[in-house]
Design a protein around this motif. Sequence first.
Motif, PDB file in Angstrom:
ATOM      1  N   THR A  51       8.099  12.500 -43.794  1.00  0.00           N
ATOM      2  CA  THR A  51       6.776  12.600 -43.216  1.00  0.00           C
ATOM      3  C   THR A  51       6.056  11.259 -43.230  1.00  0.00           C
ATOM      4  O   THR A  51       5.470  10.852 -42.253  1.00  0.00           O
ATOM      5  CB  THR A  51       5.953  13.648 -43.991  1.00  0.00           C
TER       6      THR A  51
ATOM      7  N   ASN B  65      16.128  12.085 -35.951  1.00  0.00           N
ATOM      8  CA  ASN B  65      14.975  12.901 -36.307  1.00  0.00           C
ATOM      9  C   ASN B  65      13.970  11.930 -36.925  1.00  0.00           C
ATOM     10  O   ASN B  65      14.023  11.645 -38.111  1.00  0.00           O
ATOM     11  CB  ASN B  65      15.373  13.988 -37.308  1.00  0.00           C
TER      12      ASN B  65
ATOM     13  N   PHE C  51       7.502  12.282 -38.086  1.00  0.00           N
ATOM     14  CA  PHE C  51       6.566  12.781 -37.077  1.00  0.00           C
ATOM     15  C   PHE C  51       5.430  11.806 -36.804  1.00  0.00           C
ATOM     16  O   PHE C  51       5.034  11.606 -35.663  1.00  0.00           O
ATOM     17  CB  PHE C  51       6.005  14.143 -37.510  1.00  0.00           C
TER      18      PHE C  51
ATOM     19  N   GLN D 116      12.021  16.975 -32.607  1.00  0.00           N
ATOM     20  CA  GLN D 116      10.583  17.033 -32.873  1.00  0.00           C
ATOM     21  C   GLN D 116      10.135  18.481 -32.931  1.00  0.00           C
ATOM     22  O   GLN D 116      10.805  19.384 -32.430  1.00  0.00           O
ATOM     23  CB  GLN D 116       9.800  16.321 -31.755  1.00  0.00           C
ATOM     24  N   ARG D 117       8.969  18.659 -33.486  1.00  0.00           N
ATOM     25  CA  ARG D 117       8.339  19.967 -33.463  1.00  0.00           C
ATOM     26  C   ARG D 117       8.089  20.357 -32.004  1.00  0.00           C
ATOM     27  O   ARG D 117       7.858  19.491 -31.168  1.00  0.00           O
ATOM     28  CB  ARG D 117       7.005  19.917 -34.196  1.00  0.00           C
TER      29      ARG D 117
ATOM     30  N   ASN E  54       5.480  21.683 -30.977  1.00  0.00           N
ATOM     31  CA  ASN E  54       4.096  21.338 -30.676  1.00  0.00           C
ATOM     32  C   ASN E  54       3.902  19.848 -30.382  1.00  0.00           C
ATOM     33  O   ASN E  54       2.796  19.414 -30.103  1.00  0.00           O
ATOM     34  CB  ASN E  54       3.136  21.813 -31.777  1.00  0.00           C
TER      35      ASN E  54
ATOM     36  N   ARG F 109      14.308  28.880 -36.804  1.00  0.00           N
ATOM     37  CA  ARG F 109      13.643  27.826 -37.559  1.00  0.00           C
ATOM     38  C   ARG F 109      14.656  27.123 -38.454  1.00  0.00           C
ATOM     39  O   ARG F 109      15.573  27.735 -38.984  1.00  0.00           O
ATOM     40  CB  ARG F 109      12.510  28.402 -38.385  1.00  0.00           C
TER      41      ARG F 109
ATOM     42  N   THR G  86      12.363  27.779 -44.840  1.00  0.00           N
ATOM     43  CA  THR G  86      11.855  27.220 -43.594  1.00  0.00           C
ATOM     44  C   THR G  86      10.333  27.266 -43.604  1.00  0.00           C
ATOM     45  O   THR G  86       9.723  27.993 -44.395  1.00  0.00           O
ATOM     46  CB  THR G  86      12.369  27.999 -42.365  1.00  0.00           C
TER      47      THR G  86
ATOM     48  N   ILE H 257       7.377  26.345 -38.263  1.00  0.00           N
ATOM     49  CA  ILE H 257       7.432  25.418 -37.130  1.00  0.00           C
ATOM     50  C   ILE H 257       8.745  25.611 -36.364  1.00  0.00           C
ATOM     51  O   ILE H 257       9.811  25.707 -36.956  1.00  0.00           O
ATOM     52  CB  ILE H 257       7.363  23.952 -37.625  1.00  0.00           C
ATOM     53  N   GLU H 258       8.631  25.627 -35.033  1.00  0.00           N
ATOM     54  CA  GLU H 258       9.830  25.620 -34.192  1.00  0.00           C
ATOM     55  C   GLU H 258      10.134  24.174 -33.815  1.00  0.00           C
ATOM     56  O   GLU H 258       9.225  23.353 -33.663  1.00  0.00           O
ATOM     57  CB  GLU H 258       9.612  26.456 -32.923  1.00  0.00           C
ATOM     58  N   TYR H 259      11.414  23.876 -33.624  1.00  0.00           N
ATOM     59  CA  TYR H 259      11.855  22.518 -33.311  1.00  0.00           C
ATOM     60  C   TYR H 259      12.657  22.489 -32.025  1.00  0.00           C
ATOM     61  O   TYR H 259      13.244  23.482 -31.606  1.00  0.00           O
ATOM     62  CB  TYR H 259      12.708  21.961 -34.462  1.00  0.00           C
TER      63      TYR H 259
END
Length: 192
Positions: A4, A102, A105, A129-130, A132, A159, A168, A171-173
């Motif tokens: 992160t 990856n 973010f 990435q996410r 979103n 997930r 998990t 968040i979806e990726y």
Amino acid sequence: MSSTNRGYDRHKSDYYVTPIDKIVEFLNEVIKYEPNMFNDGIVLDPCAGGDENHLMSYPEALKQIGVHNVKTIDIRKDSLAEIKADYLTYKLNYKPKTIITNPPFNIAEDIIKKALSDVVENGFVVMLQRLNFLGGQKRKINFWNEIGLPKYIFVHHRRMSFTDDGKTDSIEYAHYVWKKGHIPDFSLIKII
């Protein structure tokens, strides 16, 4: 691998391992549409990760599908990457055909921009990435309008767990795939 707040004062808990099986799942799907994505050129993972307890996820997944022309960079000193450096300031002495990773973010946009400038013409940039990542007013104005949409977005229907305990988050990726020189009016979305 992603962290992160990847950087100089990072804490061990900022380190997240990308699940190799999910990468292989994506790779097997993307090569149906871009069969030469990993052929005839160098593949680079600029946030390769790996440590004494974990393999470098993308290089290992690529090896499992028969891709061996992979170079690696990571900022972390304990990484298994060939080169320990900050990709954002590192000057490559070659042009990769594909850059896949990856990224953290909080610096993903910078990594994507640099990757698009580093790959060969018609080369590929692939970032996990996410989902979103598509949203946000600031990103719409300062990022999507500047670099253009990806050619493909491969959404993972399950997930992912980035920790050794298998848990998990909510968040979806998706794997976002840009092709340098190809700026579509819309992205093709595939759920895998």
